[in-house]
Scaffold this motif. Structure first.
Motif, PDB file in Angstrom:
ATOM      1  N   TYR A 126       0.829  -1.211   0.000  1.00  0.00           N
ATOM      2  CA  TYR A 126       0.000   0.000   0.000  1.00  0.00           C
ATOM      3  C   TYR A 126       0.861   1.258   0.000  1.00  0.00           C
ATOM      4  CZ  TYR A 126      -4.633  -1.958  -0.042  1.00  0.00           C
ATOM      5  OH  TYR A 126      -5.781  -2.569  -0.457  1.00  0.00           O
ATOM      6  N   GLY A 127       2.021   1.167   0.644  1.00  0.00           N
ATOM      7  CA  GLY A 127       2.949   2.290   0.607  1.00  0.00           C
ATOM      8  C   GLY A 127       3.351   2.596  -0.832  1.00  0.00           C
ATOM      9  N   ILE A 145       0.481   4.123  -2.712  1.00  0.00           N
ATOM     10  CA  ILE A 145       0.349   5.542  -2.350  1.00  0.00           C
ATOM     11  C   ILE A 145       1.396   6.378  -3.096  1.00  0.00           C
ATOM     12  CG2 ILE A 145       0.639   7.175  -0.425  1.00  0.00           C
ATOM     13  CD1 ILE A 145      -0.741   4.908   1.332  1.00  0.00           C
ATOM     14  N   ARG A 201       0.969   9.438  -5.786  1.00  0.00           N
ATOM     15  CA  ARG A 201       1.599  10.772  -5.714  1.00  0.00           C
ATOM     16  C   ARG A 201       2.285  11.132  -7.017  1.00  0.00           C
ATOM     17  NH1 ARG A 201       2.935   9.542  -0.201  1.00  0.00           N
ATOM     18  NH2 ARG A 201       1.317  10.577   1.035  1.00  0.00           N
ATOM     19  N   SER A 232     -14.697   7.859  -3.496  1.00  0.00           N
ATOM     20  CA  SER A 232     -13.832   9.008  -3.731  1.00  0.00           C
ATOM     21  C   SER A 232     -14.085   9.478  -5.160  1.00  0.00           C
ATOM     22  CB  SER A 232     -12.376   8.589  -3.566  1.00  0.00           C
ATOM     23  OG  SER A 232     -12.136   7.392  -4.271  1.00  0.00           O
ATOM     24  N   ALA A 243      -8.723  10.865  -3.468  1.00  0.00           N
ATOM     25  CA  ALA A 243      -8.202   9.913  -2.477  1.00  0.00           C
ATOM     26  C   ALA A 243      -6.909   9.312  -3.014  1.00  0.00           C
ATOM     27  CB  ALA A 243      -9.222   8.819  -2.206  1.00  0.00           C
ATOM     28  N   ILE A 244      -5.909   9.202  -2.152  1.00  0.00           N
ATOM     29  CA  ILE A 244      -4.578   8.842  -2.631  1.00  0.00           C
ATOM     30  C   ILE A 244      -4.467   7.366  -3.020  1.00  0.00           C
ATOM     31  CG2 ILE A 244      -3.562   8.469  -0.332  1.00  0.00           C
ATOM     32  CD1 ILE A 244      -1.817  10.274  -3.233  1.00  0.00           C
ATOM     33  N   ILE A 245      -5.171   6.489  -2.311  1.00  0.00           N
ATOM     34  CA  ILE A 245      -5.105   5.066  -2.670  1.00  0.00           C
ATOM     35  C   ILE A 245      -5.811   4.843  -4.010  1.00  0.00           C
ATOM     36  CG2 ILE A 245      -5.842   2.729  -2.005  1.00  0.00           C
ATOM     37  CD1 ILE A 245      -5.359   3.571   0.924  1.00  0.00           C
ATOM     38  N   THR A 246      -6.931   5.512  -4.173  1.00  0.00           N
ATOM     39  CA  THR A 246      -7.641   5.449  -5.453  1.00  0.00           C
ATOM     40  C   THR A 246      -6.728   5.975  -6.563  1.00  0.00           C
ATOM     41  OG1 THR A 246      -9.645   5.946  -4.225  1.00  0.00           O
ATOM     42  CG2 THR A 246      -9.792   6.071  -6.608  1.00  0.00           C
ATOM     43  N   MET A 266      -4.353   3.480  -7.715  1.00  0.00           N
ATOM     44  CA  MET A 266      -4.959   2.512  -8.621  1.00  0.00           C
ATOM     45  C   MET A 266      -5.195   3.115 -10.005  1.00  0.00           C
ATOM     46  SD  MET A 266      -7.372   0.265  -6.126  1.00  0.00           S
ATOM     47  CE  MET A 266      -8.280   1.659  -5.561  1.00  0.00           C
ATOM     48  N   GLU A 303      -9.401  -7.109  -3.700  1.00  0.00           N
ATOM     49  CA  GLU A 303     -10.482  -6.608  -2.841  1.00  0.00           C
ATOM     50  C   GLU A 303     -11.090  -5.318  -3.404  1.00  0.00           C
ATOM     51  OE1 GLU A 303      -7.266  -6.759  -0.624  1.00  0.00           O
ATOM     52  OE2 GLU A 303      -7.308  -4.802   0.352  1.00  0.00           O
ATOM     53  N   HIS A 304     -10.277  -4.628  -4.215  1.00  0.00           N
ATOM     54  CA  HIS A 304     -10.785  -3.379  -4.788  1.00  0.00           C
ATOM     55  C   HIS A 304     -11.726  -3.611  -5.967  1.00  0.00           C
ATOM     56  CE1 HIS A 304      -8.453  -0.733  -2.287  1.00  0.00           C
ATOM     57  NE2 HIS A 304      -7.480  -1.625  -2.378  1.00  0.00           N
ATOM     58  N   ASN A 358     -15.251   1.879  -4.427  1.00  0.00           N
ATOM     59  CA  ASN A 358     -14.170   2.812  -4.760  1.00  0.00           C
ATOM     60  C   ASN A 358     -14.113   2.987  -6.266  1.00  0.00           C
ATOM     61  OD1 ASN A 358     -12.594   0.880  -6.132  1.00  0.00           O
ATOM     62  ND2 ASN A 358     -11.818   0.143  -4.208  1.00  0.00           N
TER      63      ASN A 358
END
Lengths: 401, 148
Positions: free
Chosen positions: B25-26, B29, B33, B54, B75-78, B81, B112-113, B120
């Motif tokens: 996940y890091g 993220i 960015r 998001s 959203a940063i995780i979105t 992706m 899971e996404h 999401n």
């Protein structure tokens, strides 16, 4: 006696692991987990007691009917009502729809709700207004999320007929001063509905004392199965509220020309009801009574205070509705992070919270935010879980910053 | 590179994290960015992909007969992706985009996404990218590249 270790053993799902970690379930505002007593009641019903009710002369049907009507008595007692005033529904949403469609208000009537309502207590009224040239008005909020109670008086005009308010905000956890609001509304002759979906699970509720005309709640938020709920109405309404659903079981006599409907609550329960749900709800109420709703309330309050204190110490966290009088719900955001990001990472740590607008989009637009992260507590949550949640949140913030 | 080749590159890249979801996940993220942002003027209501908790804005255009995507999310995780999807699909031919299976998402452990409850919108995002590719390739001035 409130023993958290015994209580936790009563809920089978709590021994589950999520992503390899013990489940920490903080999404109780959405639905609560079910104790074994409720699960067993459902199994027993289908294994030993199943029959249609209010119809058959045979033994099983008679016994199932007794169970069902006993359930009505016990659920009514739980909210300080009499069983003659208690109707089983599919849930809070169903109850509000039955009332909104059945009041037979004159066209052009005004209905007052609040800015913090769940969509379920906006949409049925909005729909009525659209179809009947009505007007929906909103009691505004203060900056801290509490209601501007004094504004109610200003909103009422001769055309205002209904006040529909939530007892406890599902998003913010704020407990509204409903008694005061009901008093003001009643002085002006309004019909009052209280949405108790988020209050019944967390506090002692007495519908007689509240003084409203209608009170609704859902079973599944108070440890019962989904698909069952309660609509309480003041007994004056039992014969007055128009039927929106008609069908079997609601009648005295039916001919091709005319139907004479049954008296009392049965006329609001057409078709075969959700018998298993009602029996499950009675089992849940029995369980809650055995633990004691005041003890549950106190325990959840301890959790809330513990969580609030620690969240306040995290500089990136902003809590919404940070007021004193709250039920076990805490809504917050992490500065610079989307609630979705926070919720996704917390899930990876095995913590179930809710993210998003919580079906309160008008409230979100009042607060100028896309959504929040919401942790909501139940009787089986522990202080240690709160600590683990805080630890996981700190790690998540680090990852996101 | 073909879609399949890029997918493999991403699978290899994520493999080093193994079961370490924090690392994974890091990385996601970080990818978020690094996403080149969509032009501000493209952040319009009609470019928002519906079905996301998001917000995701997607802009699709044709360049040299290929479909080029830019996107952004709040959203940063979105966004991470989104970055992955753009890396795989942007600059490809419309036909290849439409028929892409994209099973790398499964293989890097982010399936899971794809679940509908996540809301999401990764599923919505993929669908919109494919629809845009199809729509753009059907428009009159689209000419598929003669060689890849």
């Amino acid at each position: 006696m409130f023993d958290i270790n015994i209580i936790r053993k009563d809920f089978p799902i709590l021994s589950k692991t999520i992503n390899g970690k013990p489940l920490i379930y903080f999404d109780n505002g959405a639905t609560t987990q079910k104790p074994k007593a409720v699960i067993d009641a459902l199994v027993k019903y289908y294994s030993e007691q199943n029959a249609n009710i209010h119809r058959g002369v045979h033994t099983l049907s008679r016994e199932a009917t007794i169970l069902f009507e006993e359930a009505r008595k016990n659920v009514a007692k739980f909210i300080g009502a009499s069983e003659e005033e208690l109707i089983f529904t599919a849930g809070t949403t169903d109850g509000i729809n039955i009332v909104a469609s059945g009041l037979n208000l004159p066209g052009g009537s005004e209905i007052i709700v609040t800015e913090m309502e769940h969509h379920s207590n906006i949409l049925p009224w909005q729909l009525w207004c659209e179809r009947n040239n009505g007007k929906l008005k909103f009691i505004p909020l203060n900056k801290d999320g509490t209601l501007q109670v004094e504004k109610l008086n200003e909103l009422i005009t001769p055309n205002t007929k209904v006040l529909a308010i939530t007892h406890v905000s599902n998003t913010l956890g704020i407990i509204n001063p409903v008694k005061e609001l009901v008093k003001t509304a009643k002085e002006k002759g309004l019909i009052v509905l209280i949405d108790g979906a988020q209050s019944v699970p967390h506090m002692k509720v007495n519908v007689q004392e509240l003084g409203a005309d209608f009170f609704v709640f859902s079973g599944h938020k108070v440890y019962a199965p989904t698909g069952v709920g309660v609509l309480w109405m003041n007994k004056n309404w039992i014969s007055k509220l128009q039927l929106v659903k008609a069908g079997g079981g609601t009648i005295k006599t039916v001919s091709f020309e005319k139907t004479e409907y049954a008296d009392g609550t049965l006329r609001f329960e057409p078709g075969t009801p959700n018998i298993e749900g009602v029996i499950g709800l009675a089992a849940a109420i029995h369980y809650v009574n055995a633990i004691g709703i005041e003890s549950i309330s106190n325990h959840e309050h301890t959790l809330l205070e513990h969580a609030t204190k620690q969240l306040n110490e995290i500089k990136e966290v902003e809590i919404y509705g940070n007021t004193k009088n709250k039920a076990g719900v805490i809504s917050f955001n992490v500065k610079g992070a989307h609630p979705f990001d926070v919720g996704t990472l917390l899930d990876k740590y095995g913590i179930a919270v809710r993210t998003g607008h919580h079906c309160t989009q008008p409230l979100m637009s009042c607060l100028h935010i896309p959504g929040t992260v919401r942790a909501s507590f139940a009787m089986y949550n522990t202080l240690e879980e709160v600590d683990q949640f805080i630890e996981a949140l700190k790690k998540s913030i680090k990852m996101l910053s | 590179m073909t879609i399949k080749e890029i997918e493999q590159e991403i699978i290899d890249e994520f493999e080093i994290f193994g079961e370490d979801w924090e690392g994974k996940y890091g990385h996601l993220i970080d990818l978020g960015r690094s996403l080149p942002k969509i032009k501000e003027e493209y952040k319009t209501e009609n470019r928002i992909i519906k079905g996301c908790q998001s917000k995701v804005w997607l802009h699709s255009e044709v360049k040299d007969g290929k479909i080029v995507y830019t996107a952004d999310s709040d959203a940063i995780i979105t966004k991470g992706m989104v970055a992955l999807m753009i890396r795989v699909l942007s600059g490809q031919k419309a036909d290849d985009i439409v028929s892409a299976e994209l099973d790398f998402i499964n293989k890097i452990g982010l399936k899971e996404h794809l679940s509908p409850t996540r809301a999401n919108g990764l599923v919505s995002m993929i669908k919109q990218m494919k629809l845009d590719a199809l729509a753009l390739s059907r428009s009159t001035n689209y000419e598929p590249p003669t060689k890849n």
